[in-house]
Design a protein around this motif. Structure first.
Motif, PDB file in Angstrom:
ATOM      1  N   ASP A  22     100.706  64.212  46.830  1.00  0.00           N
ATOM      2  CA  ASP A  22     101.977  64.282  46.102  1.00  0.00           C
ATOM      3  C   ASP A  22     101.819  65.148  44.847  1.00  0.00           C
ATOM      4  O   ASP A  22     102.096  64.709  43.734  1.00  0.00           O
ATOM      5  N   THR A  23     101.360  66.365  45.089  1.00  0.00           N
ATOM      6  CA  THR A  23     101.034  67.244  43.958  1.00  0.00           C
ATOM      7  C   THR A  23     101.873  68.520  43.991  1.00  0.00           C
ATOM      8  O   THR A  23     102.184  69.022  45.076  1.00  0.00           O
ATOM      9  N   PRO A  24     102.237  69.048  42.831  1.00  0.00           N
ATOM     10  CA  PRO A  24     102.912  70.345  42.803  1.00  0.00           C
ATOM     11  C   PRO A  24     101.928  71.504  42.969  1.00  0.00           C
ATOM     12  O   PRO A  24     102.346  72.660  43.101  1.00  0.00           O
ATOM     13  N   ALA A  25     100.635  71.186  42.970  1.00  0.00           N
ATOM     14  CA  ALA A  25      99.627  72.248  43.120  1.00  0.00           C
ATOM     15  C   ALA A  25      99.681  72.838  44.529  1.00  0.00           C
ATOM     16  O   ALA A  25     100.065  72.162  45.479  1.00  0.00           O
ATOM     17  N   GLU A  26      99.332  74.119  44.628  1.00  0.00           N
ATOM     18  CA  GLU A  26      99.133  74.744  45.939  1.00  0.00           C
ATOM     19  C   GLU A  26      97.647  74.702  46.227  1.00  0.00           C
ATOM     20  O   GLU A  26      96.851  75.201  45.435  1.00  0.00           O
ATOM     21  N   ILE A  27      97.286  74.126  47.381  1.00  0.00           N
ATOM     22  CA  ILE A  27      95.869  74.017  47.714  1.00  0.00           C
ATOM     23  C   ILE A  27      95.551  74.860  48.953  1.00  0.00           C
ATOM     24  O   ILE A  27      96.211  74.725  49.982  1.00  0.00           O
ATOM     25  N   TYR A  28      94.577  75.718  48.816  1.00  0.00           N
ATOM     26  CA  TYR A  28      94.103  76.537  49.938  1.00  0.00           C
ATOM     27  C   TYR A  28      92.631  76.219  50.162  1.00  0.00           C
ATOM     28  O   TYR A  28      91.909  75.944  49.209  1.00  0.00           O
ATOM     29  N   TYR A  29      92.228  76.263  51.430  1.00  0.00           N
ATOM     30  CA  TYR A  29      90.779  76.193  51.640  1.00  0.00           C
ATOM     31  C   TYR A  29      90.329  77.211  52.672  1.00  0.00           C
ATOM     32  O   TYR A  29      91.069  77.561  53.580  1.00  0.00           O
TER      33      TYR A  29
END
Lengths: 457, 457
Positions: free
Chosen positions: A98-105
């Motif tokens: 539930d985060t506004p962050a954009e996460i890439y891996y």
């Protein structure tokens, strides 16, 4: 769920794949201090290093000037069998956190070795073959490096002996079997087959072994057999160089979507995967082109940087390798065998160490049970069962993403998912059974490790 | 090596991924005979089937008219985590086999379940969730299906109980642990928790179990618990339907390069992966648009089609499921536990069975040690350690490619590499140690199996 404007998963096409590695050393704010000969205390010469390592690798190790180094076609051919690896936008993890962050891996685990290690294994096996060698030796801890090298050795047609940390060989009989399936010989370390092994066994007959000790055995054997060299899976600059294919592919994909990370996170054992991931971004930072933050994550049970010393130390516990200026817990430091997975190494890449010391990389040490909790959450929403090593990064990313939830910041986070946990089910079982323990060395235990750091200058 | 004009590996982009499954039943030369109720001997109604299976799956099972069936967005979202899978041009295998044939494989193993099974697991878990169910049951043999379903159940938030063939649960404790890690409950079968299990245990207290028995237990439990349904990983038409994503992706990629296979090869356990791979090509063949040959490969130890009977038989050993018209060795047939990996099922998909019976599919039975030899060759040149199941196809492809070497024919061969062997190292160890044996049932053993086929009409 967010709108998935950027694809969940992106691969470069074959023609877009990197043809050059990225030499971070050419961008560093001053060279890191050189290797020293353990006997003379003087900087190692190429000739000295070539007795242990392949010529081409030594050349790369000592190259502080060329910004790019070509990946030979013979290596790119083998790279095709397991590269490109995908960049994944972790939509489901973002939703779960539930985060506004954009996460890439960047996922490096989609190959039989189960990790990024194959990037350097291919290169080193190729160079050994080109040099006319018939045989190479190495060590392996968690087993990913040994598996990777066995695959590369099979592909290029080289003999291989793998000194496998005994505790790992016993806990992971199937890792051992994969290596054997690819045709390599596995020797649990410490072994009776080398002087270094016999010495350790005499002092600690019940030891589960350590990476440092396995390195010592593999180096000893390589030096003694004609036409044989030793091959190392992390720490050294040329290994980090080969791993830059991770960062280059990541940047090529993300640039294509106009995405630039605010924060890059990776786990650190010897430091080569993290170094490879951050390389092109770190060069931007060093040139003042970005303000990206870099966070290396290490196990609280083996906190080489966060609690270690920046000093000259041996790369192995038997003190037969050259000395490297690095963050170290002392070459005699050994966490209990059930801790830290493949991140048990006492030292750290000289490049990463210098960047940590110069303040360009932040470091976080995390506890094992919190790492496995993050791993399970990740597996359930992103589908991939991560390697415990990689899950150190996941834990730190989750912490950062939750912080963003609280601050509302839409931080762009990139992390390295270095591998899969398919051969780490014994550790997952411990966690699932609720019997996994956290270990954090006491100051006294660390002091004991530090006492094994040699006094140089 | 050939010139690599076609890339070694090709992925569709996300926007090119199939949005519809391919309903082979709409192209068949006459419907295959319907399921029969085991008690009344009459064709099963949708209502009867819905007591066991999810509604939407039953609808698909009985759909013989729609050529395409939409893949709901909720499933396509999850597909993104592990699809598209690559089409690989096996340049290195071609070189190793010194063949003029072009060999392509569709690799379905790049996900934590390690196989194609996730294609149907996602669909079935999604439909169960949409129907408002809280809980599903299933069986697993080699463990790939159980792992796949545990991943899908975790993703969609469903409870899951997996009846795992006891021999497999004991031989593969880590498979069991992966399933548990994703939050499912694993019950070794036969178990004391069902009537079917207790009955088998009474008759054969030392049995290692069988897929048929595990199915019986899972079905019994699903029927008894309110809000619960049973989910099956192969054999049924709707499972084959979900697997057509394999064939659709393959055809989309190969069409793009103007490549059309002369021969398509796949391993057959229950038949769904092979059916899914060949579906769009078989439709072409049935419509006279191509002359492609189709070759199903099965273990000599469980030769359901090559030595079985085309007859109505139960899908499970406890005889509680409906009867299907299929190739079968008899629902009481059970190969010794160390043989045939995940290809131990006594029957075969009704669609595949009809196509075999009508002469559209050829069948080859191969011995276990020859399969592992082919697996090792493949691993060393293509890098991927294949599942023993998939290696059945590799063995047949190698034979065909060697034939091409002798005839000079530039045959285009496509095969399904359904999964990885990362959890099959115990079997690889047997092979590496030279203690693996081949088993081929005698005619007398087969007769004993056939005697368990019910007499219908």
């Amino acid at each position: 769920m967010k709108d998935m404007k950027i694809p969940y998963k992106t691969y470069l096409t074959e023609s877009e794949m990197p043809k050059y590695w990225f030499n971070l050393n050419a961008f560093m704010p001053g060279k890191h201090p050189p290797f020293l000969n353990g006997v003379t205390g003087k900087p190692c010469t190429a000739e000295e290093l070539e007795k242990v390592f392949c010529k081409e690798c030594v050349k790369q190790e000592l190259n502080f000037t060329d910004k790019e180094i070509e990946i030979p076609k013979g290596i790119r051919d083998f790279y095709r069998t397991f590269r490109p690896s995908p960049i994944v936008r972790a939509y489901f993890l973002e939703k779960f956190l539930d985060t506004p962050a954009e996460i890439y891996y960047k996922f490096e685990g989609n190959n039989t070795s189960g990790s990024h290690k194959l990037n350097s294994a291919s290169a080193q096996a190729y160079y050994a073959k080109e040099q006319g060698l018939k045989f190479i030796t190495t060590e392996t801890g968690a087993g990913q490096w040994g598996t990777a090298l066995s695959m590369a050795a099979a592909f290029y047609g080289l003999g291989l002996e793998v000194f496998m940390v005994k505790a790992s060989a016993e806990q992971k009989p199937y890792r051992k079997e994969v290596i054997r399936t690819y045709g390599a010989n596995v020797v649990p370390s410490p072994s009776e087959t080398t002087e270094a092994g016999r010495k350790i066994l005499k002092e600690f007959p019940d030891t589960g072994g350590s990476l440092g000790c396995a390195i010592a055995e593999a180096v000893e054997k390589a030096v003694k057999i004609p036409g044989c060299r030793y091959v190392l899976g992390s720490v050294l600059d040329h290994v980090l160089l080969h791993q830059t294919v991770i960062g280059l592919e990541s940047k090529a994909v993300l640039d294509g979507y106009g995405v630039y990370p605010d924060l890059i996170v990776g786990c650190m054992g010897g430091g080569s995967n993290f170094g490879g991931l951050i390389a092109p971004y770190m060069a931007d930072r060093l040139q003042g082109k970005c303000k990206t933050e870099f966070l290396g994550v290490e196990p609280a049970s083996c906190p080489s940087v966060s609690r270690g010393k920046y000093a000259y130390d041996y790369c192995d516990s038997a003190k037969i390798t050259p000395l490297a200026k690095m963050y170290t817990l002392g070459c005699g430091f050994m966490p209990p065998s059930e801790h830290a997975g493949g991140l048990r190494y006492h030292g750290m890449s000289p490049i990463i160490s210098k960047l940590c010391n110069d303040g360009y990389i932040g470091v976080k040490a995390v506890k094992q049970t919190s790492v496995f909790k993050a791993a399970l959450d990740f597996a359930k929403c992103e589908g991939i069962l991560p390697a415990p090593e990689s899950a150190h990064a996941i834990k730190a990313v989750a912490d950062a993403a939750i912080e963003c939830r609280e601050t509302g910041e839409k931080k762009v986070i990139l992390f390295g998912l270095t591998g899969t946990g398919y051969f780490d089910l014994a550790a997952y079982k411990q966690y699932n059974d609720g019997v996994m323990k956290d270990y954090v060395p006491t100051d006294k235990e660390l002091e004991k490790g530090f006492s094994t750091i040699p006094r140089i200058r």
